[in-house]
Design a protein around this motif. Structure first.
Motif, PDB file in Angstrom:
ATOM      1  N   GLU A  49       1.385  -6.303  18.354  1.00  0.00           N
ATOM      2  CA  GLU A  49       2.050  -6.459  17.051  1.00  0.00           C
ATOM      3  C   GLU A  49       1.012  -6.811  15.986  1.00  0.00           C
ATOM      4  N   THR A  50       1.256  -6.351  14.760  1.00  0.00           N
ATOM      5  CA  THR A  50       0.252  -6.584  13.721  1.00  0.00           C
ATOM      6  C   THR A  50       0.778  -7.413  12.546  1.00  0.00           C
ATOM      7  N   ILE A  51      -0.160  -8.047  11.883  1.00  0.00           N
ATOM      8  CA  ILE A  51       0.082  -8.629  10.551  1.00  0.00           C
ATOM      9  C   ILE A  51      -0.635  -7.711   9.574  1.00  0.00           C
ATOM     10  N   HIS A  52       0.123  -7.170   8.632  1.00  0.00           N
ATOM     11  CA  HIS A  52      -0.458  -6.272   7.617  1.00  0.00           C
ATOM     12  C   HIS A  52      -1.052  -7.149   6.521  1.00  0.00           C
ATOM     13  N   THR A  53      -2.371  -7.133   6.377  1.00  0.00           N
ATOM     14  CA  THR A  53      -3.030  -8.065   5.449  1.00  0.00           C
ATOM     15  C   THR A  53      -3.465  -7.430   4.135  1.00  0.00           C
ATOM     16  N   GLU A  54      -3.644  -6.111   4.110  1.00  0.00           N
ATOM     17  CA  GLU A  54      -4.102  -5.509   2.850  1.00  0.00           C
ATOM     18  C   GLU A  54      -3.832  -4.014   2.796  1.00  0.00           C
ATOM     19  N   ASN A  55      -3.465  -3.553   1.589  1.00  0.00           N
ATOM     20  CA  ASN A  55      -3.518  -2.129   1.264  1.00  0.00           C
ATOM     21  C   ASN A  55      -4.644  -1.941   0.274  1.00  0.00           C
ATOM     22  N   ILE A  62       4.653 -18.193   4.867  1.00  0.00           N
ATOM     23  CA  ILE A  62       5.858 -18.309   5.695  1.00  0.00           C
ATOM     24  C   ILE A  62       6.802 -17.126   5.440  1.00  0.00           C
ATOM     25  N   ALA A  63       6.953 -16.768   4.179  1.00  0.00           N
ATOM     26  CA  ALA A  63       7.810 -15.614   3.866  1.00  0.00           C
ATOM     27  C   ALA A  63       7.248 -14.335   4.482  1.00  0.00           C
ATOM     28  N   GLY A  64       5.942 -14.135   4.386  1.00  0.00           N
ATOM     29  CA  GLY A  64       5.317 -12.911   4.903  1.00  0.00           C
ATOM     30  C   GLY A  64       5.413 -12.810   6.415  1.00  0.00           C
ATOM     31  N   LEU A  65       5.233 -13.932   7.112  1.00  0.00           N
ATOM     32  CA  LEU A  65       5.266 -13.911   8.579  1.00  0.00           C
ATOM     33  C   LEU A  65       6.701 -13.861   9.112  1.00  0.00           C
ATOM     34  N   SER A  66       7.686 -14.044   8.226  1.00  0.00           N
ATOM     35  CA  SER A  66       9.090 -14.007   8.644  1.00  0.00           C
ATOM     36  C   SER A  66       9.681 -12.606   8.582  1.00  0.00           C
ATOM     37  N   GLN A  67       8.934 -11.646   8.044  1.00  0.00           N
ATOM     38  CA  GLN A  67       9.450 -10.283   7.922  1.00  0.00           C
ATOM     39  C   GLN A  67       9.274  -9.514   9.230  1.00  0.00           C
ATOM     40  N   PRO A  68      10.094  -8.455   9.422  1.00  0.00           N
ATOM     41  CA  PRO A  68       9.959  -7.622  10.638  1.00  0.00           C
ATOM     42  C   PRO A  68       8.527  -7.087  10.795  1.00  0.00           C
ATOM     43  N   GLN A  69       7.972  -6.462   9.731  1.00  0.00           N
ATOM     44  CA  GLN A  69       6.531  -6.167   9.723  1.00  0.00           C
ATOM     45  C   GLN A  69       5.873  -7.355   9.050  1.00  0.00           C
ATOM     46  N   LYS A  70       5.194  -8.167   9.857  1.00  0.00           N
ATOM     47  CA  LYS A  70       4.577  -9.365   9.276  1.00  0.00           C
ATOM     48  C   LYS A  70       3.500  -8.953   8.267  1.00  0.00           C
TER      49      LYS A  70
END
Ligand code: AVJ
Length: 316
Positions: free
Chosen positions: A271-277, A18-26
């Motif tokens: 729009e993207t969800i950034h899942t990994e670096n 929930i915290a991650g998906l609430s950010q401007p860059q999800k």
């Protein structure tokens, strides 16, 4: 074999999603890739022709096992972060004969199955698993003996690449504190190389990496009552040369919303969800990073193509 739980994983998963998906860059934290399905997909990734890190690290570990064992010393307390399938670990256990083996992994199930396999193979081995997030300060079991053995942290697989360089430095500092002045660390690091090689490794022809990435949304649906439409999110991975890292994202193919419990999230088309670096280092870059955390790179072992490095770190 004993397994201790370091925290309550289900609540952490919900809160971090929930915290991650609430950010401007999800964003979503990559540690949640590894449920049962995700772990199976990761095992398949490790066998892909395009995915070189696992094979490179295994080959260089085999090739330099004698020297690695000499660096690490016998009879240590061997602490392993993100233990997973543990083929490399078997080599190391045989060569090092640690006094006790402490695998730390986010998945209690993975810990358990690995421990059962290891117990069969190494009846002499004392194993004490810890289910938890190794990024958080952990309470590790305390082992008493007349002569306190040295602590050795083994962190293979280039999992450290999931952290930004700043986070990696903080993590190394924390580990430096954990192992103390007599301790040491063995850490696997994926090296900078031809961007085409990197690109192929995270965009395999069979689409296993894509399935691995998208499983994160499937897991949210399964475990957190999410309603992500998996047909409308696709895998996207590219090498960000400026930041020296592979980035994995999930791209929304439409303007849409998705819910997780009572939380609702809107997505624009594209729009993207950034899942990994997955950060890549040069040997010098990583040496400098380790030094800033209080570790000297006493040894560096590499495969023939210099794709991957295993660093033997000792306190400065
Ligand atoms: C387990 C973090 C080392 O970054 O290469 C593999 C995970 N992601 N393919 C990596 C991963 C996509 C892997 N690590």
């Amino acid at each position: 074999m004993r397994i201790d739980a370091a925290y309550a994983p289900v609540d952490a998963f919900r809160e971090e999603v929930i915290a991650g998906l609430s950010q401007p860059q999800k964003t979503l934290p990559p540690k949640y890739f590894y449920d049962a399905d995700g772990s199976r997909l990761f095992e398949r990734i490790c066998r892909l022709r395009e995915y070189y890190p696992t094979r490179c690290e295994l080959a260089l570990t085999r090739r330099h096992l004698g020297e690695i064992a000499r660096f690490a010393g016998r009879g240590a307390e061997l602490i392993e972060y993100g233990s997973g399938a543990s083929t490399k670990t078997r080599l190391l256990l045989e060569a090092l004969r640690p006094r006790v083996y402490v695998p730390v992994d986010i998945s209690p199930a993975a810990l358990h199955s690995a421990a059962v396999r290891l117990a069969r193979r190494f009846p002499w081995l004392r194993t004490h698993g810890v289910a938890g997030d190794f990024m958080q300060p952990l309470t590790l079991p305390v082992f008493r003996s007349a002569s306190r053995s040295r602590r050795l942290v083994y962190f293979p697989g280039s999992t450290i690449g999931n952290l930004t360089p700043e986070e990696a430095q903080a993590f190394l500092s924390m580990t430096r504190g954990l192992v103390g002045q007599r301790g040491a660390m063995l850490v696997g690091v994926d090296l900078k190389k031809d961007a085409n090689v990197l690109h192929a490794a995270y965009n395999d022809a069979q689409g296993v990496t894509a399935a691995f990435n998208r499983n994160l949304l499937a897991r949210i649906n399964r475990e957190l009552g999410g309603d992500f439409d998996l047909r409308r999110f696709i895998h996207y991975a590219f090498y960000n040369a400026a930041l020296g890292r592979i980035e994995m994202h999930l791209v929304s193919l439409a303007r849409q919303t998705a819910s997780v419990g009572r939380h609702r999230f809107g997505f624009d088309l594209g729009e993207t969800i950034h899942t990994e670096n997955s950060c890549k280092y040069s040997v010098e870059e990583f040496r400098t990073l380790a030094l800033a955390a209080g570790f000297r790179a006493e040894r560096v072992w590499m495969d023939g193509r210099r794709y991957f490095a295993l660093f033997g770190l000792a306190p400065t």
